[in-house]
Write a protein that holds these residues in place. Sequence first.
Motif, PDB file in Angstrom:
ATOM      1  N   ALA A 104       0.883  -1.340   0.037  1.00 15.63           N
ATOM      2  CA  ALA A 104      -0.012  -0.194  -0.011  1.00 15.63           C
ATOM      3  C   ALA A 104       1.058   1.190  -0.091  1.00 15.63           C
ATOM      4  O   ALA A 104       0.697   2.150  -0.791  1.00 15.63           O
ATOM      5  N   THR A 105       1.939   1.291   0.698  1.00 16.49           N
ATOM      6  CA  THR A 105       2.839   2.454   0.798  1.00 16.49           C
ATOM      7  C   THR A 105       3.486   2.471  -0.357  1.00 16.49           C
ATOM      8  O   THR A 105       3.769   3.873  -0.807  1.00 16.49           O
ATOM      9  N   ALA A 106       3.969   1.406  -1.124  1.00 13.79           N
ATOM     10  CA  ALA A 106       4.744   1.663  -2.562  1.00 13.79           C
ATOM     11  C   ALA A 106       3.727   2.192  -3.261  1.00 13.79           C
ATOM     12  O   ALA A 106       4.013   2.802  -4.243  1.00 13.79           O
ATOM     13  N   SER A 107       2.395   1.932  -3.273  1.00 15.39           N
ATOM     14  CA  SER A 107       1.395   2.363  -4.090  1.00 15.39           C
ATOM     15  C   SER A 107       1.283   4.005  -4.162  1.00 15.39           C
ATOM     16  O   SER A 107       0.650   4.481  -4.937  1.00 15.39           O
ATOM     17  N   GLY A 108       1.254   4.308  -2.828  1.00 13.35           N
ATOM     18  CA  GLY A 108       1.308   5.459  -2.380  1.00 13.35           C
ATOM     19  C   GLY A 108       2.051   6.567  -2.814  1.00 13.35           C
ATOM     20  O   GLY A 108       1.869   7.929  -2.939  1.00 13.35           O
ATOM     21  N   GLY A 109       3.360   6.282  -2.870  1.00 10.13           N
ATOM     22  CA  GLY A 109       4.461   7.137  -3.856  1.00 10.13           C
ATOM     23  C   GLY A 109       5.505   7.975  -3.103  1.00 10.13           C
ATOM     24  O   GLY A 109       6.081   8.527  -3.402  1.00 10.13           O
ATOM     25  N   ASP A 110       5.421   7.830  -1.589  1.00 12.40           N
ATOM     26  CA  ASP A 110       6.481   8.345  -0.871  1.00 12.40           C
ATOM     27  C   ASP A 110       7.448   7.438  -0.679  1.00 12.40           C
ATOM     28  O   ASP A 110       7.588   6.430  -0.004  1.00 12.40           O
ATOM     29  N   THR A 111       8.589   7.610  -1.603  1.00 11.87           N
ATOM     30  CA  THR A 111       9.771   6.828  -1.857  1.00 11.87           C
ATOM     31  C   THR A 111      10.338   6.383  -0.518  1.00 11.87           C
ATOM     32  O   THR A 111      10.959   5.281  -0.132  1.00 11.87           O
ATOM     33  N   ALA A 112      10.594   7.567   0.265  1.00 11.52           N
ATOM     34  CA  ALA A 112      11.513   7.491   1.446  1.00 11.52           C
ATOM     35  C   ALA A 112      10.625   6.370   2.532  1.00 11.52           C
ATOM     36  O   ALA A 112      11.257   5.721   3.235  1.00 11.52           O
ATOM     37  N   ILE A 113       9.292   6.720   2.688  1.00 14.78           N
ATOM     38  CA  ILE A 113       8.590   5.747   3.808  1.00 14.78           C
ATOM     39  C   ILE A 113       8.433   4.484   3.236  1.00 14.78           C
ATOM     40  O   ILE A 113       8.736   3.437   3.851  1.00 14.78           O
ATOM     41  N   THR A 114       8.282   4.217   1.939  1.00 11.45           N
ATOM     42  CA  THR A 114       8.461   2.817   1.233  1.00 11.45           C
ATOM     43  C   THR A 114       9.565   2.075   1.559  1.00 11.45           C
ATOM     44  O   THR A 114       9.604   1.056   2.025  1.00 11.45           O
ATOM     45  N   ALA A 115      10.680   2.949   1.291  1.00 11.04           N
ATOM     46  CA  ALA A 115      12.014   2.333   1.349  1.00 11.04           C
ATOM     47  C   ALA A 115      12.314   1.842   2.980  1.00 11.04           C
ATOM     48  O   ALA A 115      12.705   0.898   3.175  1.00 11.04           O
ATOM     49  N   ALA A 116      11.816   2.932   3.980  1.00  9.30           N
ATOM     50  CA  ALA A 116      12.207   2.665   5.088  1.00  9.30           C
ATOM     51  C   ALA A 116      11.183   1.329   5.634  1.00  9.30           C
ATOM     52  O   ALA A 116      11.537   0.523   6.403  1.00  9.30           O
ATOM     53  N   THR A 117       9.974   1.338   5.375  1.00  8.36           N
ATOM     54  CA  THR A 117       9.046   0.005   5.659  1.00  8.36           C
ATOM     55  C   THR A 117       9.496  -1.278   4.998  1.00  8.36           C
ATOM     56  O   THR A 117       9.526  -1.951   5.663  1.00  8.36           O
ATOM     57  N   ALA A 118      10.088  -1.006   3.787  1.00  4.96           N
ATOM     58  CA  ALA A 118      10.533  -2.447   2.955  1.00  4.96           C
ATOM     59  C   ALA A 118      11.867  -2.994   4.071  1.00  4.96           C
ATOM     60  O   ALA A 118      11.852  -3.955   4.314  1.00  4.96           O
TER      61      ALA A 118
END
Lengths: 390, 290, 299
Positions: free
Chosen positions: B246-260
């Motif tokens: 869901a985060t990855a689809s959201g578009g905030d790359t920094a948060i996506t990366a940290a979540t991953a």
Amino acid sequence: MTDIHLDGLTRRFGDVLALDDLHLDVAGGSITALLGPSGCGKTTALKLLAGLLRPTAGRVRFGDRDVTEVAAERRGAVMVFQDHRLFPYLSAGDNVAFGLRMRGVARRERRRSAAAALERVGLDGLAGRRPGELSSGQRQRVALARALVLEPEVLLLDEPLANLDAHLRAGMRELILDLQRDRELTLVVVTHDQEEAVVLAEDIALLFDGRLHQHGAPRTFFERPATARTARFFGTTNLVPGHRSGTQVHTPLGELHVPDGAPDSAPDSGPDGRSGRGPDGAPGGGAVWVLVRPERLQVDRGDSDHPRVTGRVLHSTYLGTRTRAEVEVAGVRLTVDASDDTLADAGPGTSLTLVLPPSALWTVPREEDGRAALSDPAPAASVAGTVEPT
Amino acid sequence: MTRTEPATTDAPRPATQPTTGGAGATPRPVALAVVLLLGLLLLPFVPLVLASFAQGYFYPQVLPERWSLRAWQVVLEPDGATWAALRDTVTIAVSVAVLSLVMAVPAGRVLGTRRFRGRRVVELALLTPVLVPAIAVAIGLHVVFLRLGLAGGVPGVILVHLVPATPYVVLLTAGVFANAELELEQQARALGASWWQAQRHVTVRLVAPGLAVAGLFGFLVSWGQYVLTLVVGGGRVVTLPILLFATASGGDTAITAATALFHALPAVVLLVLTSRILGSGALTTFGGAR
Amino acid sequence: MSAWWHRHEDVRTWVALSPALLLVGLLFGGAVVMAGLRSIGLLGIGEGGPSLAAYRQLVTDPGFARSLGLTLYVAVVSTSLSVVLGIGAALLLRRLGAGRRFATTLFQLNLPVPHVIGAVAILALVGQSGLLSRLAAQTGLLDAPAAFPAITFDPWAIAVILQYLWKEVPFIGIVALAILSASGDDLEEAARTLGASTWQRLRHVTLPLLLPGVLSAAVIVFAFTFGIFEVPLLLGPSSPTVLPVLAHRRYTDVDLAARPEAMAISVVITLVVVVVVLLGAAGARRAIRGDAAVTEVGS
């Protein structure tokens, strides 16, 4: 027939000196055994011959050809491994044909040669079997056929009899001797078993701790060992400390007349470790061990004028083909074997008189320094009866 | 004697110079190729790490112009979505591991130690759910779970995760029992132990490390599961993979990366710890824990 | 009771197996049966008897054929490349002296990392504004993200395949490495003294040894790359898309009439995987001729 010359062959593994400056000449068409206990460097030597290891120093020559730099697959020496190493995904026939396939020999030709080789080792009809469907003895024969089919100049066998049951060993031994006679192969056999070396080889190279210790015909090792260590490895358990002056040796058993003995020079100082007389042809002097093999000691029947000693039986054991008794004489323990019934009544505590025939006696130097103490036996009184681990 | 001398490594040919080294010597081209290989495999983590610490990571910056802990602060926020997702993920994965093991121990012991009629069929029956794609299972079960009221809740997700996890853990457990020296159990009985004592003092000690690893793999199967959770959870069960997607689809790359990275870390740590305990040889089976 | 229990080993065997088998039978078997029944219009929400309408629709739908083709293409290419590169990696790692253990640990670091993370990471690496694109721009090779070759969401599904390689090369590699370290150098040595050159040893010794185990691992990789959903959803082309994504799309379609089609697609997916698994198992069995296959399995 290819003769083999090893010239100062040395191999290190890290800090371990597995083989130290081995000089050895193997006559073409002969069988030579590399003999020694585990870890003495004999398999290292064989792999250096095969080209599976590269020497740290030294040269290997096959005839006039220096093969030190030649890769294993182009050397013309084939090694047969102790654990057979058959390819599990190939049938016995395809295993035998493997080397021919590598040479690009046509399939039909390969089949024929493989079948002939299998027949030669007594496995005709088993070409279709997988290694998993063969007995250990059959696998060993397939491994041998796989090497023979290549008609190598030099055949290297690593413990060829070690994994076989007693009844298979004799057959395998005969087979190896036959093959060698047929084909005039130069054969080098590695073994840890002195009996195996004696029955297979014309020439034995005994290795201890990576060094050549003694080299010669099998008989020499029994009758004229160069050192106490060789003697023990070949089953001489009676070592009596003494001091030699001339042909007389002063021992706890009394004065013994021993005209011959190994020279006082250290046997592993050079390649010519053959036993016998010293450089001047005279027997060595000073501290010696007097050696006598258990089967050469005789129980006195009063019909001999050889020296006699009397002692007390500690115990005796019936071994099927012979009886063995431990006898204590003047603080020295002697082991005596008799294949007749002369020891039948030798119960513990009984008194027994033994005859020491001069021809059964032999002396080797007895060194008192630390290194010799490690490799040579302690005084006979405390170690008699110990057996060299094989 | 078998091999008392050190085994040879495949010495280069033709032999040109004498070697003095043992097994420690690596040819330079091999070393370079290995470094390249490992570099390529680990390369995808690099942009994740960079992005997770970046503030305004605009094209074509390779290194961020400004470093920032913002993404990590958002991801690690005490009442944030990550911790809730972690709680659900751990609850589900631990349940799956424990339940799988409970079913796997008797089945694995039988499969690993006994020959019986139908064994191959059982093995095949167990292998199939491991290999048949999760999407087919998810779609097939969803409607049934809807009717049973299991869709959209944690218990339903646990159940559906058991479909790939349990057979997998059973097969691993069978391997553990097959390789254990269970004859020692009989030795213990011969020394006077009762059946229970033999189990407790011998069998359990022999198989415990292997069972722990099998359970860990069950845990990891559940830990990374996406589509089963998505379909059966119906969006109401938010595990880490769901949150990450869901985060990855959201578009905030920094948060996506940290979540991953937050999601990847426990799995990697578990792997490294296990390899420390068991030695690398025991790790071949990690291939299955996806 | 106790005596009876001890006498009947077969009963004990099946009792021990029953919890696991019941679970698999009820949940997995149930799922497959439900999907099968509903794909032919039974037990559905709509009315009407059994019909093959869903399958008829799939067969006539060129979109489905293209999806099937794409899915097969991705799975075959990923599996083949994983096998080749995985074996190569294992051969390399085996030749390492010092540091081999450390390198092997690093090599398998990706294995437990969930696929979603891998997909996100690959996107950040090879996406049009990803790290590689940025590096290219920095060195002046290109001036805008759009100039970077489109390998994400592309018809050739290159990013998807890269992601699979990232994950499956270590898997095949570790399986191969385990086989190689179990057999050691012994057979290669034997081959050398029989006259086999380096290439001949690879061809006639190493590869045949690897065949059964790597074949089983390849079947697992195929099943996996054929059926995974989240990676192509995140990285792959959308039209046509791979079968698992298509099945999910149909299943979540607002038009409930599309559901039997979703079921039919999932039946097709299952059938393809089962056929490949059976073929692979038969192949592996033949390769080792009845000896017990020691292979690891994955989900």
